[in-house]
Design a protein around this motif. Structure first.
Motif, PDB file in Angstrom:
ATOM      1  N   GLY A   1     -57.369  90.952 107.547  1.00 41.10           N
ATOM      2  CA  GLY A   1     -56.386  90.022 107.008  1.00 41.10           C
ATOM      3  C   GLY A   1     -56.876  88.596 106.880  1.00 41.10           C
ATOM      4  N   ILE A   2     -58.177  88.393 106.709  1.00 39.26           N
ATOM      5  CA  ILE A   2     -58.735  87.041 106.608  1.00 39.26           C
ATOM      6  C   ILE A   2     -58.457  86.448 105.226  1.00 39.26           C
ATOM      7  CG2 ILE A   2     -60.888  85.727 106.479  1.00 39.26           C
ATOM      8  CD1 ILE A   2     -61.955  87.365 108.735  1.00 39.26           C
ATOM      9  N   VAL A   3     -57.897  85.253 105.206  1.00 44.63           N
ATOM     10  CA  VAL A   3     -57.600  84.557 103.947  1.00 44.63           C
ATOM     11  C   VAL A   3     -57.854  83.067 104.119  1.00 44.63           C
ATOM     12  CG1 VAL A   3     -55.867  86.213 103.156  1.00 44.63           C
ATOM     13  CG2 VAL A   3     -55.171  84.272 104.588  1.00 44.63           C
ATOM     14  N   ALA A   4     -58.037  82.386 102.996  1.00 43.89           N
ATOM     15  CA  ALA A   4     -58.173  80.934 103.011  1.00 43.89           C
ATOM     16  C   ALA A   4     -56.790  80.295 103.112  1.00 43.89           C
ATOM     17  CB  ALA A   4     -58.878  80.453 101.753  1.00 43.89           C
ATOM     18  N   ARG A   5     -56.728  79.069 103.559  1.00 43.73           N
ATOM     19  CA  ARG A   5     -55.448  78.383 103.717  1.00 43.73           C
ATOM     20  C   ARG A   5     -54.707  78.284 102.383  1.00 43.73           C
ATOM     21  NH1 ARG A   5     -51.181  76.990 103.641  1.00 43.73           N
ATOM     22  NH2 ARG A   5     -50.080  75.290 104.693  1.00 43.73           N
ATOM     23  N   SER A   6     -55.432  78.132 101.298  1.00 44.42           N
ATOM     24  CA  SER A   6     -54.801  77.995  99.982  1.00 44.42           C
ATOM     25  C   SER A   6     -54.079  79.262  99.538  1.00 44.42           C
ATOM     26  CB  SER A   6     -55.858  77.619  98.941  1.00 44.42           C
ATOM     27  OG  SER A   6     -56.875  78.600  98.873  1.00 44.42           O
ATOM     28  N   LYS A   7     -54.412  80.389 100.157  1.00 41.90           N
ATOM     29  CA  LYS A   7     -53.790  81.657  99.796  1.00 41.90           C
ATOM     30  C   LYS A   7     -52.531  81.953 100.607  1.00 41.90           C
ATOM     31  CE  LYS A   7     -57.083  82.604  96.882  1.00 41.90           C
ATOM     32  NZ  LYS A   7     -56.834  82.618  95.411  1.00 41.90           N
ATOM     33  N   ILE A   8     -52.244  81.127 101.583  1.00 39.99           N
ATOM     34  CA  ILE A   8     -51.060  81.334 102.423  1.00 39.99           C
ATOM     35  C   ILE A   8     -49.887  80.580 101.806  1.00 39.99           C
ATOM     36  CG2 ILE A   8     -50.082  81.065 104.728  1.00 39.99           C
ATOM     37  CD1 ILE A   8     -52.898  81.082 105.841  1.00 39.99           C
ATOM     38  N   THR A   9     -48.842  81.289 101.450  1.00 36.98           N
ATOM     39  CA  THR A   9     -47.701  80.677 100.770  1.00 36.98           C
ATOM     40  C   THR A   9     -46.735  80.007 101.743  1.00 36.98           C
ATOM     41  OG1 THR A   9     -46.544  82.809 100.840  1.00 36.98           O
ATOM     42  CG2 THR A   9     -47.854  82.313  98.865  1.00 36.98           C
ATOM     43  N   SER A  10     -46.761  80.403 102.990  1.00 39.06           N
ATOM     44  CA  SER A  10     -45.839  79.835 103.976  1.00 39.06           C
ATOM     45  C   SER A  10     -46.153  78.366 104.217  1.00 39.06           C
ATOM     46  CB  SER A  10     -45.937  80.613 105.292  1.00 39.06           C
ATOM     47  OG  SER A  10     -45.177  79.986 106.303  1.00 39.06           O
ATOM     48  N   GLU A  11     -45.115  77.535 104.345  1.00 42.60           N
ATOM     49  CA  GLU A  11     -45.313  76.118 104.622  1.00 42.60           C
ATOM     50  C   GLU A  11     -45.922  75.913 106.007  1.00 42.60           C
ATOM     51  OE1 GLU A  11     -41.761  73.941 104.108  1.00 42.60           O
ATOM     52  OE2 GLU A  11     -41.578  74.359 101.952  1.00 42.60           O
ATOM     53  N   ASP A  12     -45.594  76.789 106.929  1.00 47.93           N
ATOM     54  CA  ASP A  12     -46.166  76.733 108.271  1.00 47.93           C
ATOM     55  C   ASP A  12     -47.062  77.950 108.462  1.00 47.93           C
ATOM     56  OD1 ASP A  12     -46.836  76.344 110.878  1.00 47.93           O
ATOM     57  OD2 ASP A  12     -44.879  76.937 111.699  1.00 47.93           O
ATOM     58  N   PRO A  13     -48.364  77.812 108.244  1.00 49.80           N
ATOM     59  CA  PRO A  13     -49.255  78.969 108.336  1.00 49.80           C
ATOM     60  C   PRO A  13     -49.300  79.578 109.733  1.00 49.80           C
ATOM     61  CG  PRO A  13     -50.515  76.941 108.206  1.00 49.80           C
ATOM     62  CD  PRO A  13     -49.080  76.574 107.928  1.00 49.80           C
ATOM     63  N   ASN A  14     -48.986  78.786 110.755  1.00 41.35           N
ATOM     64  CA  ASN A  14     -49.027  79.306 112.122  1.00 41.35           C
ATOM     65  C   ASN A  14     -47.942  80.346 112.388  1.00 41.35           C
ATOM     66  OD1 ASN A  14     -51.177  77.623 113.576  1.00 41.35           O
ATOM     67  ND2 ASN A  14     -49.945  76.037 112.595  1.00 41.35           N
ATOM     68  N   SER A  15     -46.930  80.383 111.554  1.00 39.22           N
ATOM     69  CA  SER A  15     -45.859  81.360 111.751  1.00 39.22           C
ATOM     70  C   SER A  15     -46.272  82.766 111.333  1.00 39.22           C
ATOM     71  CB  SER A  15     -44.616  80.939 110.957  1.00 39.22           C
ATOM     72  OG  SER A  15     -44.902  80.915 109.560  1.00 39.22           O
ATOM     73  N   THR A  16     -47.210  82.869 110.413  1.00 34.52           N
ATOM     74  CA  THR A  16     -47.635  84.178 109.912  1.00 34.52           C
ATOM     75  C   THR A  16     -49.120  84.456 110.131  1.00 34.52           C
ATOM     76  OG1 THR A  16     -47.992  83.202 107.728  1.00 34.52           O
ATOM     77  CG2 THR A  16     -45.839  84.218 108.149  1.00 34.52           C
ATOM     78  N   HIS A  17     -49.907  83.431 110.391  1.00 35.30           N
ATOM     79  CA  HIS A  17     -51.339  83.592 110.532  1.00 35.30           C
ATOM     80  C   HIS A  17     -51.851  82.798 111.743  1.00 35.30           C
ATOM     81  CE1 HIS A  17     -50.572  84.629 106.328  1.00 35.30           C
ATOM     82  NE2 HIS A  17     -51.755  85.206 106.275  1.00 35.30           N
ATOM     83  N   TYR A  18     -53.068  83.098 112.138  1.00 34.22           N
ATOM     84  CA  TYR A  18     -53.725  82.291 113.167  1.00 34.22           C
ATOM     85  C   TYR A  18     -55.103  81.882 112.655  1.00 34.22           C
ATOM     86  CZ  TYR A  18     -56.038  86.740 114.364  1.00 34.22           C
ATOM     87  OH  TYR A  18     -56.743  87.926 114.310  1.00 34.22           O
TER      88      TYR A  18
END
Length: 217
Positions: A125-142
């Motif tokens: 599940g590795i992705v770049a920050r630009s690919k995360i749609t959530s405003e708070d990436p810490n809620s869905t990713h680490y």
């Protein structure tokens, strides 16, 4: 060619009194030999404690000795690189990595510290920050310790190296300027009239074929 600024003058010797014509001739010969054969070494020795102040040749030797790859020996880029490296700033981390990339590939690179989806098994599940749609990436990713360095193929060619050659030339230096906790993944994006390709440390392969030039980075 010797840098003209701060060159130690031999005027005290030139203006010293000559006992006779033999001493005058010996003095002239010494000055000539010094300027022709010893001046460059004297200039290098004078700045050994701060080599970034010296000639480009001295800077190249010191940068190579420090384990940093030299692709384009351009002043003042290499001078600045050596000065920043010698500073030994313990907090330089990613900032120094970006500085190094900018000096080699001006505006032709992107660095992403990768994130991982909490719901997927690592490393699927590795992705770049630009690919995360959530405003708070810490809620869905680490945040992970993986770094992806993407280099524009055009910038790579401008630096005078081929696609896969970048890995053997630059990867050891990138590892030396990056904190040990990070794992580096380098991607070279290549632009052509018909295809978009990428190269990593192991292989080079085509991703897709287009009818027009591909836009990268």
């Amino acid at each position: 060619m010797i840098d003209s600024h701060d060159v130690v003058s031999l005027n005290p010797l030139k203006k010293s009194n000559d006992f006779d014509s033999i001493e005058e001739e010996l003095k002239a010969q010494f000055i000539g030999i010094f300027e022709s054969y010893l001046r460059s070494s004297e200039r290098d020795i004078n700045v050994l404690g701060a080599p970034h102040l010296g000639r480009l040749a001295l800077i190249e030797r010191n940068v190579s000795r420090e384990g940093l790859a030299l692709i384009n020996s351009i002043d003042p880029a290499m001078r600045y690189l050596l000065k920043a490296w010698k500073a030994r700033n313990p907090k330089r981390g990613m900032h120094f990595l970006r500085t190094y990339l900018q000096l080699i590939w001006p505006n032709g690179w992107v660095v992403d510290q990768m994130w991982h989806d909490k719901l997927k098994q690592y490393p699927a599940g590795i992705v770049a920050r630009s690919k995360i749609t959530s405003e708070d990436p810490n809620s869905t990713h680490y945040l992970t310790s993986r770094i992806r360095i993407s280099i524009d193929g055009d910038a790579n060619q401008a630096a005078g190296i081929g696609g896969s050659e970048v890995f053997s030339t630059v990867l050891p230096a990138l590892r030396s300027v990056t904190p040990a906790k990070f794992v580096i993944d380098i991607t070279v994006l290549k632009r052509s009239a018909s295809s978009l390709a990428f190269a990593n440390g192991v292989e080079l392969r085509n991703l897709a074929v287009f009818d027009c030039a591909a836009v990268i980075l």
